[in-house]
Design an enzyme around this catalytic site. Structure first.
Site, PDB file in Angstrom:
ATOM      1  N   ASP A  48      10.830  -2.714 -11.643  1.00  0.00           N
ATOM      2  CA  ASP A  48       9.367  -2.675 -11.556  1.00  0.00           C
ATOM      3  C   ASP A  48       8.820  -1.416 -12.228  1.00  0.00           C
ATOM      4  O   ASP A  48       7.995  -0.710 -11.659  1.00  0.00           O
ATOM      5  CB  ASP A  48       8.930  -2.752 -10.088  1.00  0.00           C
ATOM      6  CG  ASP A  48       7.431  -3.037  -9.942  1.00  0.00           C
ATOM      7  OD1 ASP A  48       6.832  -3.587 -10.888  1.00  0.00           O
ATOM      8  OD2 ASP A  48       6.864  -2.704  -8.892  1.00  0.00           O
ATOM      9  N   LYS A  76       7.486   8.791   2.435  1.00  0.00           N
ATOM     10  CA  LYS A  76       7.432   7.332   2.363  1.00  0.00           C
ATOM     11  C   LYS A  76       7.948   6.780   3.661  1.00  0.00           C
ATOM     12  O   LYS A  76       9.089   7.012   4.050  1.00  0.00           O
ATOM     13  CB  LYS A  76       8.326   6.826   1.243  1.00  0.00           C
ATOM     14  CG  LYS A  76       7.573   6.679  -0.025  1.00  0.00           C
ATOM     15  CD  LYS A  76       8.368   5.871  -1.008  1.00  0.00           C
ATOM     16  CE  LYS A  76       7.637   5.951  -2.330  1.00  0.00           C
ATOM     17  NZ  LYS A  76       8.369   5.331  -3.404  1.00  0.00           N
ATOM     18  N   GLU A  79       0.165   2.958  -0.992  1.00  0.00           N
ATOM     19  CA  GLU A  79       1.154   2.137  -0.316  1.00  0.00           C
ATOM     20  C   GLU A  79       2.118   1.672  -1.369  1.00  0.00           C
ATOM     21  O   GLU A  79       1.722   1.025  -2.329  1.00  0.00           O
ATOM     22  CB  GLU A  79       0.482   0.948   0.363  1.00  0.00           C
ATOM     23  CG  GLU A  79      -0.063   1.328   1.723  1.00  0.00           C
ATOM     24  CD  GLU A  79      -0.626   0.158   2.500  1.00  0.00           C
ATOM     25  OE1 GLU A  79       0.074  -0.863   2.601  1.00  0.00           O
ATOM     26  OE2 GLU A  79      -1.749   0.282   3.002  1.00  0.00           O
TER      27      GLU A  79
END
Length: 306
Positions: A139, A33, A12
């Site tokens: 990130d 996705k 996920e």
């Protein structure tokens, strides 16, 4: 979506489930996705369209995972929120798993220095490409870097579709992991941050490839800062003007900087020099991805292959 056969759920991401699937016509493996869109009255919000076209443009780079196409599915049952499937090339391993094979594998040992050099160069290429188009990743971490072992290629994945898609409340891989690569200005609640946030993460990833374990493995935002301060020294106003005015700054113990060479013994002086330039406290002083490509650490690399 009939053209794809879903094989298994592979994780996920920040924005929804990710499936490994096969294009029935060509047999090509893809990663699907699934993202749920926040609709507006007119249909797909323009922010989402902008971000998807940005992703498509960025993915022209070899060092960014390729977005092959986008499928829009009207979902009747789920409160009418339409689904967008982003179809990416499928790559079976990531840098975290790759480093783990050297750490826990049958014959554990360091990653070959030439591989660390090649992967870091490709990572800087990908990050420079994003930054030149005004996109921050925000990130970067080993789990978000896909590795094509056959070709020796490293690709950036999970580029933040931050503004258009709804972000789930809980992250799938407990929030912990993602703190390890987070820049101090983000941890200290700075409201303005720039390309330096990605370069700090690149530095942490560089060190991790060289030492096969995380450089700053904090398990809360506070602990994360302490890990950084104990290694790099507690930042001062002289080093980093404005640091003590950041929103989450407190008075911290005064630690002296440690020697990076002891933390990352596998690196030669050129590697340590580059790493220290990526881990500068003042984000304005951190080396840019583009400048990093010209650092002497890469002098022995055959750049013509990239």
């Amino acid at each position: 979506m009939e053209k794809y056969e879903k094989l298994e759920k592979v994780g996920e991401g920040t924005y929804g489930k990710v499936y490994k699937a096969k294009d029935k016509e060509t047999g090509q493996l893809v990663a699907l996705k699934k993202t749920r869109l926040e609709m507006d009255e007119e249909g797909v919000p323009p922010t989402a369209l902008r971000e998807v076209s940005l992703l498509q443009m960025l993915s022209q780079s070899l060092y960014i995972v390729r977005l092959l196409c986008v499928e829009h599915v009207d979902s009747k049952k789920e409160h009418g929120k339409p689904l967008l499937y982003l179809v990416f090339e499928y790559i079976d391993t990531d840098l975290k798993k790759f480093i783990d094979t050297y750490r826990k594998g049958p014959n554990p040992g360091p990653l070959p220095p030439s591989l660390v050099q090649s992967f870091l160069y490709q990572l800087c290429k990908g990050v420079a490409h994003c930054h030149s188009h005004g996109v921050l990743h925000r990130d970067l971490k080993p789990q978000n870097l896909l590795v094509d072992k056959e070709k020796g290629i490293l690709k950036i994945a999970d580029l933040g579709l931050g503004r258009a898609f709804t972000v789930p409340l809980k992250s799938y891989t407990h929030e912990i992991v993602t703190l390890w690569y987070r820049a101090p200005e983000v941890l200290l609640g700075s409201s303005h941050y720039s390309t330096g946030v990605d370069m700090w993460s690149v530095g942490c990833i560089f060190a991790e490839m060289a030492r096969r374990q995380a450089l700053f493995p904090g398990d809360s935002e506070f602990q994360q800062l302490l890990h950084i301060f104990r290694m790099m020294g507690t930042p001062t106003e002289k080093q980093w003007p404005g640091v003590s005015s950041l929103q989450d700054w407190h008075v911290y113990p005064q630690w002296e900087p440690q020697n990076l060479a002891r933390a990352v013994p596998a690196l030669e002086p050129d590697g340590l020099d580059l790493l220290s330039k990526m881990l500068k406290y003042d984000p304005a002083e951190r080396i840019s991805a583009k400048a990093a490509l010209d650092h002497p650490f890469f002098d022995s690399l055959d750049k013509s292959q990239f």
